[in-house]
Scaffold this motif. Sequence first.
Motif, short mmCIF file in Angstrom:
data_model
loop_
_atom_site.label_atom_id
_atom_site.label_comp_id
_atom_site.label_asym_id
_atom_site.label_seq_id
_atom_site.Cartn_x
_atom_site.Cartn_y
_atom_site.Cartn_z
N PHE A 38 0.86 -1.18 0.00
CA PHE A 38 0.00 0.00 0.00
C PHE A 38 0.89 1.23 0.00
N HIS A 39 0.81 1.99 -1.07
CA HIS A 39 1.63 3.19 -1.25
C HIS A 39 0.74 4.42 -1.31
N VAL A 40 1.24 5.52 -0.82
CA VAL A 40 0.55 6.80 -0.98
C VAL A 40 1.57 7.82 -1.47
N SER A 41 1.06 8.88 -2.04
CA SER A 41 1.88 10.03 -2.37
C SER A 41 0.96 11.24 -2.39
N THR A 42 1.53 12.39 -2.14
CA THR A 42 0.71 13.60 -2.26
C THR A 42 0.28 13.71 -3.71
N SER A 43 -0.88 14.29 -3.92
CA SER A 43 -1.41 14.38 -5.28
C SER A 43 -0.52 15.17 -6.21
N SER A 44 0.32 16.02 -5.66
CA SER A 44 1.22 16.82 -6.48
C SER A 44 2.52 16.08 -6.84
N SER A 45 2.73 14.90 -6.28
CA SER A 45 3.96 14.15 -6.50
C SER A 45 3.89 13.33 -7.79
N GLU A 46 5.03 13.09 -8.38
CA GLU A 46 5.13 12.29 -9.60
C GLU A 46 5.50 10.83 -9.33
N SER A 47 5.79 10.47 -8.08
CA SER A 47 6.21 9.10 -7.77
C SER A 47 5.54 8.61 -6.49
N TRP A 48 5.50 7.29 -6.34
CA TRP A 48 4.90 6.68 -5.16
C TRP A 48 5.91 6.64 -4.02
N GLU A 49 5.42 6.83 -2.82
CA GLU A 49 6.26 6.74 -1.62
C GLU A 49 6.42 5.27 -1.23
N GLU A 50 7.11 5.03 -0.12
CA GLU A 50 7.38 3.66 0.34
C GLU A 50 6.11 2.90 0.67
N ASN A 51 6.22 1.59 0.71
CA ASN A 51 5.13 0.69 1.06
C ASN A 51 4.83 0.85 2.56
N LEU A 52 3.61 1.25 2.89
CA LEU A 52 3.25 1.50 4.29
C LEU A 52 2.97 0.22 5.07
N ILE A 53 2.85 -0.91 4.38
CA ILE A 53 2.71 -2.19 5.10
C ILE A 53 3.88 -3.11 4.72
N ASP A 54 5.04 -2.51 4.52
CA ASP A 54 6.25 -3.24 4.15
C ASP A 54 6.52 -4.36 5.14
N GLY A 55 6.76 -5.55 4.61
CA GLY A 55 7.05 -6.71 5.46
C GLY A 55 5.80 -7.39 5.97
N GLY A 56 4.64 -6.94 5.56
CA GLY A 56 3.40 -7.53 6.02
C GLY A 56 2.38 -7.55 4.90
N TYR A 57 1.15 -7.83 5.24
CA TYR A 57 0.05 -7.81 4.29
C TYR A 57 -1.24 -7.60 5.06
N LEU A 58 -2.28 -7.23 4.35
CA LEU A 58 -3.59 -7.04 4.95
C LEU A 58 -4.52 -8.07 4.33
N ASP A 59 -4.82 -9.11 5.08
CA ASP A 59 -5.64 -10.21 4.58
C ASP A 59 -7.09 -9.76 4.40
N SER A 60 -7.80 -10.47 3.57
CA SER A 60 -9.22 -10.22 3.33
C SER A 60 -10.00 -10.33 4.64
N GLY A 61 -10.87 -9.35 4.89
CA GLY A 61 -11.69 -9.37 6.09
C GLY A 61 -11.04 -8.69 7.29
N TYR A 62 -9.88 -8.09 7.11
CA TYR A 62 -9.17 -7.45 8.22
C TYR A 62 -8.97 -5.96 7.96
N GLU A 63 -8.58 -5.26 9.00
CA GLU A 63 -8.30 -3.82 8.91
C GLU A 63 -7.09 -3.50 9.77
N ILE A 64 -6.38 -2.42 9.38
CA ILE A 64 -5.23 -1.96 10.15
C ILE A 64 -5.23 -0.44 10.19
N ASN A 65 -4.62 0.08 11.22
CA ASN A 65 -4.39 1.52 11.29
C ASN A 65 -3.13 1.84 10.51
#
Length: 106
Positions: A38-65
């Motif tokens: 899961f990557h985010v970037s400011t709308s004004s940016s031309e590239s994606w930032e780092e993976n915010l769940i690096d080293g993990g994953y979000l399985d179906s049916g779950y949520e994370i902060n």
Amino acid sequence: MKLMSSALLTLAITASLALAEDLNFLLINESSAAVTAFHVSTSSSESWEENLIDGGYLDSGYEINVRIADGQTTCVYDVLAEFADGATLEDYSLDLCDMGSYTFSD
């Protein structure tokens, strides 16, 4: 006059630091595949930032902060998600402060 200018500068710096807070929101996966990145970037940016769940994953049916600690003063971001089944999703110009959460679904 110089003392007043110094005080105004200090106030301006303090105010700008207060505005650059971390952005916290809930990431919810209601899709049939796990989110592997899961990557985010400011709308004004031309590239994606780092993976915010690096080293993990979000399985179906779950949520994370998720915390965006990029020092930006914006709430408007683009998002990129990668899924275990090879699918990707891009969404643009989202006000994550107003939304408070982001949900993936099929």
